[in-house]
Design an enzyme around this catalytic site. Structure first.
Site, PDB file in Angstrom:
ATOM      1  CE1 TYR A   1      -4.643  -0.447   0.642  1.00  0.00           C
ATOM      2  CE2 TYR A   1      -3.625  -2.620   0.764  1.00  0.00           C
ATOM      3  CZ  TYR A   1      -4.749  -1.830   0.603  1.00  0.00           C
ATOM      4  OH  TYR A   1      -5.971  -2.409   0.400  1.00  0.00           O
TER       5      TYR A   1
ATOM      6  CE1 TYR B   1      -0.593   7.729  -2.083  1.00  0.00           C
ATOM      7  CE2 TYR B   1      -0.560   5.449  -1.352  1.00  0.00           C
ATOM      8  CZ  TYR B   1      -1.238   6.525  -1.888  1.00  0.00           C
ATOM      9  OH  TYR B   1      -2.548   6.402  -2.239  1.00  0.00           O
TER      10      TYR B   1
END
Length: 809
Positions: A503, A507
């Site tokens: 996840y 980022y």
């Protein structure tokens, strides 16, 4: 009857009377006036007319005298830089506004007035806006063009004025009223050389303030430390007027309830910095860049339609800064007391400054947290927190946000930090705990938002999520209504869909170097995530935003020092048996072994585990003061090694003292590299190409043969190139420069006129000329250098930027 004084004429009789009509002077017939033949009649002078003329002359002389006196007074008090330059600028602005108003009334065309207002702005504002206006005008849609000027450009100019007013405070204007400091009012328009000159003047002003304070306070030879601190206060107050926090301000400022004694030893280095022109140059340049960037945000030049996250100007400046840093690293080396040298570029690339190493370390740390959460049975939740709309300068469609309150990027970051601090305080009061990592990244207009990957007990998940949502939406709650999604999002990570590391991986990568994201397209900007990594890096550097932060785990600096210690021990021990203990204490040696293996999960558990206060960690980083003072007379703090509360003493991991020195340059090779630009010597100063041609002729005459690299395979070519000396490589590079590359003249991309206009506009927005020559080069498959080893090329109706542009060909 005879009449002597009157002339008689025959006149008609009335009532049968024969009396003649008498002509008097008042009824004598007048002669016709002919201005071309008759001379002008001059009125006779009288005493009254002479008196009126004298009064008129006196009034005219008095009026002239008053106007002259008024001009002298105005010039003395307002048009004199030594008096009040701020008032002079205000008066000039008023006159300019009156002139604009008059022109508006005469022309009665508000669109032209808007264009004139744009043209009156500084170059960094007017040039890109005029390019946009020119592009919209070339579309030939009059209504859309006028609507763009009135609904986009005019609000942008109004927002720009509000931003300028918020940047320049009353105390800042007062500082600008001093001699030579007028440039502070136009700080965003200055270049680096002008900022350097201005910083020298500011440092001189601070020196005069210190002299005045010493003259007022030091009345005797016996000067007390408190009097010195009061003199420091006066200089610090002048620095605060410029919105610059003085060094050691928190330790030296006046406090009502001070727990510790005043550290008077911090006053000399603090004053030395405030009197240093170089220190002020760094502060003013940082302020200039931030103010300039906020002005560009105000006029909608920082968004996904123009330049996402940060302006192109800031990106170019970051590239130039990186290029200078690389040149510095390549021209210097590190040397120790024993004479050992290390190449500075290799040292930097091997450190955590390397983006690849930084990314790998963070991914390893997140993986360690994931393994610990599985062992503890904790759940993972992914949160997204966004600032209220008053912090966002631009809407998603690129238009100005009417709710924006001129808030800066730094203020949006501070808002999230304060919100998180308040939430953490409330969470600890309720007995809830968590651990994880947060990532700060920008929206398309530069506003900060946070992504958090948090691990917690399953029973506490709902309470923590509800509490975090409460703090995330408590400000400007009315603008959300029933939908809190734009401000706060939470997602429970399902192991069937992906691990917590997967996840957060995207980022972390897109905020460092974009590794592995070449094919990923940003949903917000519509551009590849790999290309946006450079913009994000420039954004974080400009606005001083901390991008990554781990919480609830032991510090990572001790992890790095342990790995360094393990490497040093392995080199000292030599062929010692693998797995042999390095430290005498088995608990400390277990922590070192975990760090050396690169297993963050084991390292964290051996340190004491997650959610453990720092005072209970086994291994911590040790610091010490530098032996040599800095340029300001103070001794900075540097890393010494590690220490532990369960063992005596400290372990040094930085025993060697390294100095950076400039690399030695071979004069003959340097002259040969420079070619015709080499200085005069007794050797051959012919250009390098001529020397090479002559050498080739000599080799041919001597029967020498030249290696044919065109017939080699990849392995042979690789071995041959790496076996060449530096001199042979330079000669080969010079020969390759003389060979002109072949161009494919038959290849050219076909685009429409609208796409051609878009290409020209985007080139100009990136700082290029946008000429037909550049457009033709891009359409034929060529590229344009954009700095820092990157090149711009045009593929699939899109302008791209990459260092691997030939792979796209």
């Amino acid at each position: 009857m005879a009449v002597s004084k009157f002339t008689l004429h025959n006149a008609p009789t009335t009532g049968g009377s024969n009396e003649a009509a008498v002509v008097f002077p008042w009824n004598t017939p007048k002669k016709a006036v002919n201005p071309y033949l008759d001379p002008a009649e001059v009125a006779p002078e009288s005493a009254l007319s002479n008196l009126i003329a004298l009064y008129a002359a006196d009034n005219e002389q008095e009026q002239l005298r008053r106007e002259t006196l008024s001009d002298e007074v105005w010039e003395r008090y307002f048009f004199n830089e030594s008096r009040d330059p701020v008032q002079r600028e205000i008066e000039q602005d008023r006159l300019i506004s009156h002139a604009k108003t008059a022109r508006e009334q005469q022309r009665f065309n508000p669109d032209l007035v808007i264009i004139a207002d744009v043209g009156a702005q500084p170059a960094h504002i007017s040039k890109p806006l005029l390019e946009r206006i020119k592009y919209f005008h070339s579309l030939g849609r009059a209504k859309a063009y006028s609507r763009y000027l009135r609904e986009t450009i005019r609000p942008c100019l109004e927002r720009l004025e509000r931003v300028r007013d918020s940047q320049v405070s009353a105390s800042f204007r007062f500082m600008a009223s001093h001699d030579g400091l007028e440039g502070l009012l136009v700080l965003p328009e200055m270049n680096q050389d002008q900022v350097k000159r201005l910083s020298t003047l500011v440092a001189a002003h601070m020196s005069m303030c210190l002299d005045a304070a010493c003259g007022d306070l030091f009345v005797s030879d016996d000067v007390k430390p408190e009097e010195i601190r009061q003199a420091w206060e006066r200089v610090a107050a002048e620095a605060m007027r410029l919105e610059v926090i003085p060094p050691a301000f928190e330790q030296l400022r006046r406090k009502k309830r001070r727990r510790k004694p005043v550290p008077y030893e911090l006053i000399p280095p603090s004053l030395a910095r405030m009197l240093c022109a170089d220190w002020w140059c760094r502060k003013l340049w940082q302020m200039r860049c931030e103010w300039r960037e906020e002005q560009l945000r105000a006029v909608c030049l920082v968004n996904k339609k123009a330049s996402p996250y940060v302006s192109y100007e800031a990106v170019i400046h970051k590239r130039e800064q990186r290029r200078k840093s690389l040149e510095f690293f390549r021209s210097h080396e590190l040397i120790n007391e024993d004479g050992d040298t290390l190449d500075m570029e290799d040292v930097v690339n091997a450190s955590n400054s390397n983006p690849a190493h930084r990314r790998n370390e963070m991914m390893a740390c997140v993986k360690g947290l994931e393994l610990i959460a599985e062992m503890r049975g904790d759940c993972a939740v992914f949160y997204t927190i966004t600032c209220p709309s008053r912090f966002h300068a631009t809407l998603n469609n690129g238009r100005p946000n009417p709710k924006w309150t001129s808030a800066t990027v730094r203020q949006s970051s501070d808002y999230l930090v304060d919100t998180f601090a308040a939430f953490r305080k409330a969470m600890h009061k309720t007995g809830l705990r968590w651990y994880g990592v947060r990532v700060a990244e920008p929206h398309h207009d530069g506003t900060v938002h946070w992504h958090l990957l948090c691990f917690m007990r399953k029973k506490d998940r709902r309470s923590i999520t509800a509490l975090l949502r409460k703090f995330a939406i408590r400000e400007d709650r009315e603008e959300l209504g029933t939908n809190t999604g734009p401000r706060f999002k939470s997602e429970l990570i399902n192991p069937r869909k992906g691990t917590p590391t997967s996840y957060i991986a995207k980022y972390i990568s897109k905020n460092i170097d974009g590794r592995g994201l070449a094919k990923e397209i940003s949903k917000e900007t519509g551009r590849p995530l790999r290309d946006s990594a450079e913009h994000v890096s420039a954004w974080a550097s400009l606005h001083r935003v901390q991008q990554f932060r781990f919480f609830g785990i032991p510090g990572r600096q001790a992890y790095r020092e342990l790995r360094l210690l393990a490497g040093q021990a392995a080199r000292v021990q030599g062929e010692r048996k693998a797995g042999a203990p390095v430290l005498d204490n088995p608990r400390l040696d277990a922590v070192l072994a975990a760090a050396d293996a690169g297993c963050f999960a084991t390292y964290i558990m051996k340190q004491g585990g997650v959610l453990v206060p720092r005072k209970h960690h086994l291994v911590r980083t040790a610091y010490e003061l530098n032996d040599e003072p800095s340029a300001y007379g103070d001794h900075g703090i540097r890393i010494y090694g590690i220490w532990s509360p369960i063992a005596e003493g400290k372990i040094c991991t930085h025993a060697m003292k390294w100095k950076k020195v400039r690399k030695a340059v071979d004069v003959q090779e340097a002259a040969a590299d420079q070619g015709a630009c080499a200085p005069w010597t007794r050797g051959n100063n012919c250009p390098l190409a001529e020397n090479l041609n002559q050498q080739e002729k000599d080799k041919s005459a001597d029967g020498g043969t030249r290696t044919d690299i065109t017939r080699m395979d990849d392995k042979e070519l690789h071995d041959y190139l790496y076996s060449m000396s530096k001199k042979d490589r330079r000669e080969l590079a010079a020969r390759l420069r003389l060979v002109k590359p072949k161009r494919r003249k038959d290849y050219k991309q076909r685009i429409t006129d609208h796409q051609h206009q878009q290409l020209v506009y985007e080139l100009k927005s990136r700082g290029f000329d946008g000429s037909e020559k550049e457009v033709d080069l891009l359409l034929r498959g060529g590229s344009i250098p954009s700095g820092a080893g990157l090149r711009i090329f045009y593929r699939n109706q899109r302008l791209k930027e990459d260092d691997k542009w030939r792979n796209q060909y």
